[in-house]
Design a protein around this motif. Sequence first.
Motif, PDB file in Angstrom:
ATOM      1  N   ARG A 182      24.844 -12.272  52.570  1.00  0.00           N
ATOM      2  CA  ARG A 182      25.738 -12.397  51.406  1.00  0.00           C
ATOM      3  C   ARG A 182      24.865 -12.501  50.160  1.00  0.00           C
ATOM      4  O   ARG A 182      24.023 -13.387  50.042  1.00  0.00           O
ATOM      5  CB  ARG A 182      26.593 -13.647  51.516  1.00  0.00           C
ATOM      6  CG  ARG A 182      27.458 -13.639  52.755  1.00  0.00           C
ATOM      7  CD  ARG A 182      28.911 -13.437  52.404  1.00  0.00           C
ATOM      8  NE  ARG A 182      29.739 -13.978  53.443  1.00  0.00           N
ATOM      9  CZ  ARG A 182      30.574 -13.251  54.178  1.00  0.00           C
ATOM     10  NH1 ARG A 182      30.688 -11.955  53.984  1.00  0.00           N
ATOM     11  NH2 ARG A 182      31.304 -13.832  55.102  1.00  0.00           N
TER      12      ARG A 182
ATOM     13  N   LYS B 267      30.697 -18.922  50.912  1.00  0.00           N
ATOM     14  CA  LYS B 267      32.026 -18.589  50.368  1.00  0.00           C
ATOM     15  C   LYS B 267      33.010 -19.707  50.656  1.00  0.00           C
ATOM     16  O   LYS B 267      33.747 -20.128  49.795  1.00  0.00           O
ATOM     17  CB  LYS B 267      32.560 -17.339  51.082  1.00  0.00           C
ATOM     18  CG  LYS B 267      32.205 -16.047  50.439  1.00  0.00           C
ATOM     19  CD  LYS B 267      32.807 -14.908  51.249  1.00  0.00           C
ATOM     20  CE  LYS B 267      33.407 -13.892  50.354  1.00  0.00           C
ATOM     21  NZ  LYS B 267      33.929 -12.744  51.090  1.00  0.00           N
ATOM     22  N   GLY B 268      33.011 -20.146  51.890  1.00  0.00           N
ATOM     23  CA  GLY B 268      33.955 -21.174  52.319  1.00  0.00           C
ATOM     24  C   GLY B 268      35.279 -20.545  52.721  1.00  0.00           C
ATOM     25  O   GLY B 268      35.665 -19.493  52.208  1.00  0.00           O
TER      26      GLY B 268
HETATM   27  O1  LIG Z   1      32.114 -17.433  56.241  1.00  0.00           O
HETATM   28  P1  LIG Z   1      31.430 -18.237  55.183  1.00  0.00           P
HETATM   29  O2  LIG Z   1      32.335 -19.204  54.499  1.00  0.00           O
HETATM   30  O3  LIG Z   1      30.708 -17.342  54.252  1.00  0.00           O
HETATM   31  O4  LIG Z   1      30.346 -19.139  55.909  1.00  0.00           O
HETATM   32  C1  LIG Z   1      29.264 -18.572  56.603  1.00  0.00           C
HETATM   33  C2  LIG Z   1      29.349 -18.756  58.101  1.00  0.00           C
HETATM   34  O5  LIG Z   1      29.092 -20.107  58.384  1.00  0.00           O
HETATM   35  C3  LIG Z   1      29.192 -20.474  59.735  1.00  0.00           C
HETATM   36  O6  LIG Z   1      28.276 -19.852  60.539  1.00  0.00           O
HETATM   37  C4  LIG Z   1      30.575 -20.177  60.191  1.00  0.00           C
HETATM   38  O7  LIG Z   1      30.921 -20.657  61.397  1.00  0.00           O
HETATM   39  C5  LIG Z   1      30.814 -18.723  60.121  1.00  0.00           C
HETATM   40  O8  LIG Z   1      32.091 -18.459  60.592  1.00  0.00           O
HETATM   41  C6  LIG Z   1      30.686 -18.331  58.690  1.00  0.00           C
HETATM   42  O9  LIG Z   1      30.897 -16.970  58.542  1.00  0.00           O
END
Ligand SMILES: O=P(O)(O)OC[C@H]1O[C@H](O)[C@H](O)[C@@H](O)[C@@H]1O
Length: 188
Positions: A29, A90-91
């Motif tokens: 990201r 992002k969350g």
């Molecule tokens: O998905 P985000 O909010 O960008 O967080 C980043 C990642 O963090 C962790 O690994 C979560 O379990 C994933 O599901 C998520 O994709």
Amino acid sequence: MDFKYGNPTPEIVFDAKNLSGKPIEKIERKIMDLNMIFKDKGASETMDQNQIVYEVDCYFPVENDTEGGLFFGITRIKPGKVGDEYFMTKGHFHSNRDRGEFYWGLEGEGQLLLMDEKRRARTEVIKKGSVHYIPGYIAHRVVNTGDTELSFGACWPSDAGHDYASIEEKGFSIRIVQKNGEQHIIKE
Ligand SMILES: O=P(O)(O)OC[C@H]1O[C@H](O)[C@H](O)[C@@H](O)[C@@H]1O
Ligand SMILES: [Fe+2]
């Protein structure tokens, strides 16, 4: 009995930062993917849009949406800020709201932001050795408040899904910023 998924784990290795092996999928990201989440839009627009904010190594042993399955990941958030706000994920809420998740700290230091659907929020310190149970109906985001990379592990149900839209629209009700060299929680 189908043992298709019974023995792939020996091909996979994890350490404090990485998950490696053939079945691992890598997600990046960059600033350009995250402009909408930071408070200071002017600051993010002037930054290198290709700068990586965080990376996720994912192990998806079953199809997305499989009931009763689990996914596993390691996320690495770079140290850095957009304006005075620390780099963060992002969350999301889970699309299937009642699905929970575990996060655990591997390296570095930061804050896990947790928020319910009434926008009531709180934080937990995430660092090497910390374990965090995220119940269903709770949005979650990780913020790197340190000056080194923050890495954490995660395990979540394969039918949880990610609802990013609610967060993109309304954000979290709290943000973590640096003021005079110290971290501060600000309310939206
Ligand atoms: O998905 P985000 O909010 O960008 O967080 C980043 C990642 O963090 C962790 O690994 C979560 O379990 C994933 O599901 C998520 O994709
Ligand atoms: Fe999640």
